[in-house]
Scaffold this motif. Structure first.
Motif, mmCIF file in Angstrom:
data_model
loop_
_atom_site.group_PDB
_atom_site.id
_atom_site.type_symbol
_atom_site.label_atom_id
_atom_site.label_comp_id
_atom_site.label_asym_id
_atom_site.label_seq_id
_atom_site.Cartn_x
_atom_site.Cartn_y
_atom_site.Cartn_z
ATOM 1 N N GLY A 171 37.068 -73.053 10.816
ATOM 2 C CA GLY A 171 37.959 -73.802 11.644
ATOM 3 C C GLY A 171 37.096 -74.271 12.887
ATOM 4 O O GLY A 171 37.749 -74.373 14.174
ATOM 5 N N GLY A 172 35.980 -74.529 12.814
ATOM 6 C CA GLY A 172 35.043 -74.926 14.119
ATOM 7 C C GLY A 172 34.430 -74.039 14.549
ATOM 8 O O GLY A 172 33.388 -74.003 15.506
ATOM 9 N N ALA A 173 34.607 -72.699 14.433
ATOM 10 C CA ALA A 173 33.935 -71.450 15.097
ATOM 11 C C ALA A 173 32.868 -70.955 14.055
ATOM 12 O O ALA A 173 32.910 -70.888 13.068
ATOM 13 C CB ALA A 173 34.981 -70.319 15.363
ATOM 14 N N VAL A 174 31.811 -70.628 14.864
ATOM 15 C CA VAL A 174 30.667 -70.231 14.115
ATOM 16 C C VAL A 174 30.566 -68.750 14.159
ATOM 17 O O VAL A 174 30.546 -68.008 15.170
ATOM 18 C CB VAL A 174 29.343 -70.836 14.720
ATOM 19 C CG1 VAL A 174 28.209 -70.337 14.008
ATOM 20 C CG2 VAL A 174 29.126 -72.277 14.574
ATOM 21 N N LEU A 175 30.617 -68.001 12.748
ATOM 22 C CA LEU A 175 30.403 -66.626 12.730
ATOM 23 C C LEU A 175 28.999 -66.385 12.307
ATOM 24 O O LEU A 175 28.818 -66.764 11.175
ATOM 25 C CB LEU A 175 31.649 -66.090 11.766
ATOM 26 C CG LEU A 175 32.855 -65.644 12.617
ATOM 27 C CD1 LEU A 175 33.583 -67.159 12.690
ATOM 28 C CD2 LEU A 175 33.613 -65.021 11.456
ATOM 29 N N ALA A 176 28.395 -65.410 13.226
ATOM 30 C CA ALA A 176 27.156 -65.019 12.560
ATOM 31 C C ALA A 176 27.068 -63.744 12.868
ATOM 32 O O ALA A 176 27.399 -63.022 13.970
ATOM 33 C CB ALA A 176 25.991 -66.057 13.394
ATOM 34 N N GLY A 177 26.101 -63.227 12.100
ATOM 35 C CA GLY A 177 25.746 -61.845 12.488
ATOM 36 C C GLY A 177 24.670 -61.221 11.376
ATOM 37 O O GLY A 177 24.140 -61.779 10.751
ATOM 38 N N VAL A 178 24.495 -59.467 11.506
ATOM 39 C CA VAL A 178 23.748 -59.008 10.803
ATOM 40 C C VAL A 178 24.595 -57.885 9.847
ATOM 41 O O VAL A 178 25.376 -57.181 10.562
ATOM 42 C CB VAL A 178 22.528 -58.396 11.526
ATOM 43 C CG1 VAL A 178 21.539 -57.452 10.810
ATOM 44 C CG2 VAL A 178 21.749 -59.344 12.334
ATOM 45 N N LEU A 179 24.381 -57.841 8.675
ATOM 46 C CA LEU A 179 25.043 -56.721 7.961
ATOM 47 C C LEU A 179 24.025 -55.411 7.918
ATOM 48 O O LEU A 179 22.778 -55.515 8.083
ATOM 49 C CB LEU A 179 25.256 -57.366 6.573
ATOM 50 C CG LEU A 179 26.294 -58.422 6.497
ATOM 51 C CD1 LEU A 179 26.035 -58.951 4.973
ATOM 52 C CD2 LEU A 179 27.544 -57.892 6.941
ATOM 53 N N HIS A 180 24.882 -54.210 7.756
ATOM 54 C CA HIS A 180 24.013 -53.074 7.770
ATOM 55 C C HIS A 180 23.155 -53.210 6.517
ATOM 56 O O HIS A 180 23.460 -53.744 5.386
ATOM 57 C CB HIS A 180 25.353 -52.079 7.555
ATOM 58 C CG HIS A 180 24.462 -50.490 7.324
ATOM 59 N ND1 HIS A 180 24.182 -49.846 8.463
ATOM 60 C CD2 HIS A 180 24.287 -49.675 6.437
ATOM 61 C CE1 HIS A 180 23.858 -48.490 8.247
ATOM 62 N NE2 HIS A 180 23.614 -48.443 6.586
ATOM 63 N N PRO A 181 21.917 -52.751 6.479
ATOM 64 C CA PRO A 181 21.030 -52.806 5.397
ATOM 65 C C PRO A 181 21.281 -51.980 4.287
ATOM 66 O O PRO A 181 21.353 -50.835 4.278
ATOM 67 C CB PRO A 181 19.570 -52.409 6.237
ATOM 68 C CG PRO A 181 20.008 -51.642 7.170
ATOM 69 C CD PRO A 181 21.331 -51.984 7.739
ATOM 70 N N ASP A 182 21.056 -52.802 3.182
ATOM 71 C CA ASP A 182 21.269 -51.896 1.919
ATOM 72 C C ASP A 182 19.909 -51.325 1.535
ATOM 73 O O ASP A 182 18.597 -52.254 1.865
ATOM 74 C CB ASP A 182 21.604 -52.836 0.592
ATOM 75 C CG ASP A 182 23.167 -53.141 0.795
ATOM 76 O OD1 ASP A 182 23.863 -52.335 1.511
ATOM 77 O OD2 ASP A 182 23.507 -54.199 0.549
ATOM 78 N N VAL A 183 19.602 -50.273 1.001
ATOM 79 C CA VAL A 183 18.415 -49.702 0.654
ATOM 80 C C VAL A 183 17.756 -50.608 -0.332
ATOM 81 O O VAL A 183 18.265 -50.875 -1.388
ATOM 82 C CB VAL A 183 18.473 -48.248 0.299
ATOM 83 C CG1 VAL A 183 16.982 -47.901 -0.222
ATOM 84 C CG2 VAL A 183 18.893 -47.454 1.314
ATOM 85 N N THR A 184 16.442 -51.180 -0.078
ATOM 86 C CA THR A 184 15.645 -51.657 -1.074
ATOM 87 C C THR A 184 14.477 -50.873 -1.715
ATOM 88 O O THR A 184 13.973 -49.745 -1.200
ATOM 89 C CB THR A 184 14.875 -52.990 -0.251
ATOM 90 O OG1 THR A 184 14.101 -52.680 0.578
ATOM 91 C CG2 THR A 184 16.270 -53.712 0.112
ATOM 92 N N LEU A 185 13.908 -51.497 -2.589
ATOM 93 C CA LEU A 185 12.481 -50.976 -3.185
ATOM 94 C C LEU A 185 11.457 -50.819 -2.041
ATOM 95 O O LEU A 185 10.576 -49.680 -2.108
ATOM 96 C CB LEU A 185 12.210 -51.758 -4.443
ATOM 97 C CG LEU A 185 10.857 -51.280 -5.132
ATOM 98 C CD1 LEU A 185 11.176 -49.644 -5.621
ATOM 99 C CD2 LEU A 185 10.445 -52.046 -6.268
ATOM 100 N N ASP A 186 11.373 -51.530 -1.398
ATOM 101 C CA ASP A 186 10.386 -51.719 -0.205
ATOM 102 C C ASP A 186 10.559 -50.653 0.865
ATOM 103 O O ASP A 186 9.819 -49.930 1.408
ATOM 104 C CB ASP A 186 10.216 -52.969 0.363
ATOM 105 C CG ASP A 186 8.874 -53.015 1.199
ATOM 106 O OD1 ASP A 186 7.853 -52.896 0.851
ATOM 107 O OD2 ASP A 186 9.157 -53.527 2.457
#
Length: 206
Positions: A83-98
């Motif tokens: 609706g014209g509003a910008v939602l931005a953020g960071v998600l809780h990190p999932d564990v990766t192989l690295d």
């Protein structure tokens, strides 16, 4: 049910937090099959609220556009427009192989393997630098120290001299009294000296 763990989020650049405790970390939980249904927010302090701006459909879009993570230093981010509003953020990190590789390096290499390699290097350097008075012992000890140092250096990817290195004390072999071998008398062989089987000719016991 779709649940996303939000580490931090903004709406048009303004921080979006739990309305009661202002926590930046919370989950957005969407249920049902109708994309227009609003989701619920739940923070780690058990506060819960309904968010009409963010629907199940928006939650699905966030899950689709999230960047994910490949390396340990990556962030799992998202940005959508509602609706014209910008939602931005960071998600809780999932564990990766690295992440697992980095953890292995920090724990196994840093706390276990590296000290063991350092001990072997010190032993090799001590064998090279300590005074040696017998020619036979010098040949055997130098060869063994060189081979040992080369093997550990190759495995560890090389090393630089440690300015804080202090040679470890030498413990003479009690069997040969630090001589590295024993004299023998034999009518069958020309050899009059054999290497000590206890210290393998080095004259030293750890």
């Amino acid at each position: 049910m779709l649940t996303l763990k939000i580490q931090q989020m903004t709406i048009d650049g303004h921080p979006y937090t739990c309305p009661e405790c202002l926590s930046e970390a919370f989950t957005l939980d969407g249920t049902g099959f109708i994309d227009a249904l609003p989701v619920r927010g739940n923070c780690w302090q058990s506060h819960s609220w309904e968010e009409p701006l963010i629907t199940l459909g928006a939650l699905k879009r966030i899950n689709e556009v999230r960047t994910g993570r490949e390396r340990a230093e990556d962030d799992d981010t998202f940005e959508i427009v509602i609706g014209g509003a910008v939602l931005a953020g960071v998600l809780h990190p999932d564990v990766t192989l690295d992440d697992l590789k980095q953890a292995w390096k920090r724990v196994y290499w840093g706390r276990l393997l590296k000290p063991a390699i350092r001990k072997q290097k010190n032993k090799a350097k001590r064998a090279i630098t300590r005074p040696i008075t017998r020619a036979a012992r010098n040949t055997v000890a130098a060869a063994q120290a060189g081979a040992l140092e080369a093997a550990w250096t190759a495995q560890a990817g090389g090393y630089e001299p440690d300015p804080d290195y202090t040679p470890e004390p030498v413990n003479p072999c009690p069997a040969c009294e630090g001589k590295g071998g024993h004299k023998i008398q034999s009518r069958l062989h020309d050899t009059t000296r054999v290497h000590c089987a206890v210290c393998h000719g080095t004259g030293e016991i750890d």
